[in-house]
Design a protein around this motif. Structure first.
Motif, PDB file in Angstrom:
ATOM      1  N   VAL A   1       6.538   1.680   6.776  1.00  0.00           N
ATOM      2  CA  VAL A   1       6.395   3.273   7.239  1.00  0.00           C
ATOM      3  C   VAL A   1       5.299   4.298   5.979  1.00  0.00           C
ATOM      4  N   ASP A   2       4.176   4.608   6.488  1.00  0.00           N
ATOM      5  CA  ASP A   2       3.209   5.347   5.801  1.00  0.00           C
ATOM      6  C   ASP A   2       4.475   6.690   5.198  1.00  0.00           C
ATOM      7  N   ALA A   3       5.194   6.232   4.488  1.00  0.00           N
ATOM      8  CA  ALA A   3       5.638   7.375   3.073  1.00  0.00           C
ATOM      9  C   ALA A   3       5.474   9.042   3.918  1.00  0.00           C
ATOM     10  N   LYS A   4       4.387   9.340   4.072  1.00  0.00           N
ATOM     11  CA  LYS A   4       3.714  10.979   4.111  1.00  0.00           C
ATOM     12  C   LYS A   4       3.095  11.399   5.458  1.00  0.00           C
ATOM     13  N   LYS A   5       4.210  10.798   6.598  1.00  0.00           N
ATOM     14  CA  LYS A   5       3.996  10.719   8.043  1.00  0.00           C
ATOM     15  C   LYS A   5       5.595  10.110   8.321  1.00  0.00           C
ATOM     16  N   SER A   6       5.802   9.602   7.486  1.00  0.00           N
ATOM     17  CA  SER A   6       7.364   9.206   7.807  1.00  0.00           C
ATOM     18  C   SER A   6       8.137  10.698   8.103  1.00  0.00           C
ATOM     19  N   ASP A   7       9.672  10.486   8.505  1.00  0.00           N
ATOM     20  CA  ASP A   7      10.812  11.577   8.583  1.00  0.00           C
ATOM     21  C   ASP A   7      11.670  10.950   8.124  1.00  0.00           C
ATOM     22  N   LEU A   8      11.319  10.355   7.311  1.00  0.00           N
ATOM     23  CA  LEU A   8      12.665   9.762   6.395  1.00  0.00           C
ATOM     24  C   LEU A   8      12.783  10.575   4.576  1.00  0.00           C
TER      25      LEU A   8
ATOM     26  N   GLN B   1      14.218   6.828  -3.857  1.00  0.00           N
ATOM     27  CA  GLN B   1      15.193   6.265  -4.464  1.00  0.00           C
ATOM     28  C   GLN B   1      13.886   4.767  -4.220  1.00  0.00           C
ATOM     29  N   ALA B   2      13.330   5.214  -3.531  1.00  0.00           N
ATOM     30  CA  ALA B   2      11.829   3.626  -2.931  1.00  0.00           C
ATOM     31  C   ALA B   2      10.842   3.866  -4.273  1.00  0.00           C
ATOM     32  N   ALA B   3      10.755   5.347  -4.157  1.00  0.00           N
ATOM     33  CA  ALA B   3       9.436   5.263  -5.627  1.00  0.00           C
ATOM     34  C   ALA B   3      10.014   5.052  -6.737  1.00  0.00           C
ATOM     35  N   ARG B   4      11.479   5.213  -6.656  1.00  0.00           N
ATOM     36  CA  ARG B   4      12.097   4.513  -8.081  1.00  0.00           C
ATOM     37  C   ARG B   4      12.337   2.663  -8.464  1.00  0.00           C
ATOM     38  N   GLU B   5      12.515   1.951  -7.242  1.00  0.00           N
ATOM     39  CA  GLU B   5      12.555   0.571  -6.792  1.00  0.00           C
ATOM     40  C   GLU B   5      11.262   0.139  -7.135  1.00  0.00           C
ATOM     41  N   LEU B   6      10.105   1.463  -6.305  1.00  0.00           N
ATOM     42  CA  LEU B   6       8.604   0.169  -6.398  1.00  0.00           C
ATOM     43  C   LEU B   6       7.910   0.515  -7.885  1.00  0.00           C
ATOM     44  N   ALA B   7       8.914   1.610  -9.283  1.00  0.00           N
ATOM     45  CA  ALA B   7       8.457   1.974 -10.160  1.00  0.00           C
ATOM     46  C   ALA B   7       9.245   0.393 -10.931  1.00  0.00           C
ATOM     47  N   TYR B   8      10.309   0.209 -10.981  1.00  0.00           N
ATOM     48  CA  TYR B   8      10.905  -0.888 -11.497  1.00  0.00           C
ATOM     49  C   TYR B   8      10.558  -2.354 -10.842  1.00  0.00           C
ATOM     50  N   ALA B   9       9.527  -2.323 -10.359  1.00  0.00           N
ATOM     51  CA  ALA B   9       8.969  -3.528  -9.705  1.00  0.00           C
ATOM     52  C   ALA B   9       7.458  -3.447 -10.771  1.00  0.00           C
ATOM     53  N   GLY B  10       7.024  -2.599 -11.007  1.00  0.00           N
ATOM     54  CA  GLY B  10       5.730  -2.261 -12.152  1.00  0.00           C
ATOM     55  C   GLY B  10       4.403  -1.538 -10.817  1.00  0.00           C
ATOM     56  N   GLN B  11       5.195  -1.619  -9.716  1.00  0.00           N
ATOM     57  CA  GLN B  11       3.945  -1.102  -8.757  1.00  0.00           C
ATOM     58  C   GLN B  11       4.175   0.253  -8.662  1.00  0.00           C
ATOM     59  N   TYR B  12       3.403   0.882  -9.958  1.00  0.00           N
ATOM     60  CA  TYR B  12       3.370   1.755 -10.695  1.00  0.00           C
ATOM     61  C   TYR B  12       2.590   3.143  -9.509  1.00  0.00           C
ATOM     62  N   GLU B  13       1.654   2.473  -9.263  1.00  0.00           N
ATOM     63  CA  GLU B  13       0.666   2.726  -8.631  1.00  0.00           C
ATOM     64  C   GLU B  13       1.199   3.711  -6.894  1.00  0.00           C
ATOM     65  N   ASN B  14       1.745   2.632  -6.169  1.00  0.00           N
ATOM     66  CA  ASN B  14       2.522   2.631  -5.057  1.00  0.00           C
ATOM     67  C   ASN B  14       3.921   3.705  -5.348  1.00  0.00           C
ATOM     68  N   SER B  15       4.538   3.862  -6.611  1.00  0.00           N
ATOM     69  CA  SER B  15       5.469   4.897  -6.734  1.00  0.00           C
ATOM     70  C   SER B  15       5.120   6.254  -6.570  1.00  0.00           C
ATOM     71  N   ILE B  16       3.408   6.031  -7.246  1.00  0.00           N
ATOM     72  CA  ILE B  16       3.322   7.634  -7.284  1.00  0.00           C
ATOM     73  C   ILE B  16       2.643   8.425  -5.942  1.00  0.00           C
TER      74      ILE B  16
ATOM     75  N   ASP C   1       0.836  -1.346  -0.030  1.00  0.00           N
ATOM     76  CA  ASP C   1      -0.176  -0.418   0.193  1.00  0.00           C
ATOM     77  C   ASP C   1       0.873   1.045  -0.074  1.00  0.00           C
ATOM     78  N   GLY C   2       1.612   1.469  -0.811  1.00  0.00           N
ATOM     79  CA  GLY C   2       2.683   2.295  -0.516  1.00  0.00           C
ATOM     80  C   GLY C   2       3.910   2.830   0.719  1.00  0.00           C
ATOM     81  N   LYS C   3       3.527   1.505   0.865  1.00  0.00           N
ATOM     82  CA  LYS C   3       4.501   2.148   2.737  1.00  0.00           C
ATOM     83  C   LYS C   3       5.880   2.155   2.125  1.00  0.00           C
TER      84      LYS C   3
END
Length: 182
Positions: free
Chosen positions: A57-64, A71-86, A45-47
């Motif tokens: 962790v929830d990306a929006k609520k994290s302190d990352l 890098q996490a979004a790029r990893e998700l995109a390469y894995a075909g998880q486009y909605e999670n990447s977005i 779910d985009g965590k």
């Protein structure tokens, strides 16, 4: 080699090295897929995997920071998880950076929203006209739309901006059938 030729050779080597570094930094131009982490193997779910907390962790609520989120979004995109990447890209603080806009373009295009993807590529290039990775992805999208001549324009732009020896150039050239016609 005489002194003048040696000085010129050293200058040319330094300039070439500088240009290659500038091109790479400008576009995260790499043929290397992102390193796989628990973001794609355990989180849903985009965590995003937070290595310090050893939890998803929830990306929006994290302190990352932006770099980790990107890098996490790029990893998700390469894995075909486009909605999670977005979703993760939406948590990056700098929403106007060329790299974020480019990956929003990539993820939306791959998710089937071609026109939205193209809008993001254009915004990425407005943010940084030298962002050659956005030019490469845009060129690939243009090919998918049958707009081959426009894709060739992007190939020339990449070359003219010092990117001929980069993954961005090679990927677009390959998408064009490996033929340089400019």
């Amino acid at each position: 080699m005489n002194h003048k030729n040696l000085v010129f050779a050293l200058f040319a080597a330094g300039a070439t090295s500088f240009m290659a570094h500038a091109v790479m930094a400008a576009g995260e131009d790499t043929s290397e897929p992102p390193k796989k982490t628990k973001t794609t193997s355990e989180c849903t779910d985009g965590k995003v995997w937070d290595a310090k907390k050893k939890a998803c962790v929830d990306a929006k609520k994290s302190d990352l920071g932006d770099d980790i989120l990107f890098q996490a979004a790029r990893e998700l995109a390469y894995a075909g998880q486009y909605e999670n990447s977005i979703r993760v890209l939406g948590a990056v603080k700098d929403q106007q950076s060329a790299r974020v806009l480019n990956y929003l373009g990539y993820a939306n295009r791959k998710a089937g929203r071609m026109e939205l993807g193209m809008q993001y590529y254009k915004r990425a290039l407005q943010a940084d006209e030298n962002y050659i990775l956005a030019r490469s992805y845009m060129g690939q999208a243009l090919i998918e739309q049958g707009r081959v001549e426009e894709a060739r324009v992007q190939l020339v732009e990449i070359r003219d901006r010092g990117g001929e020896n980069t993954w961005a150039y090679r990927a677009l050239l390959q998408s064009l059938g490996g033929v340089r016609q400019y």
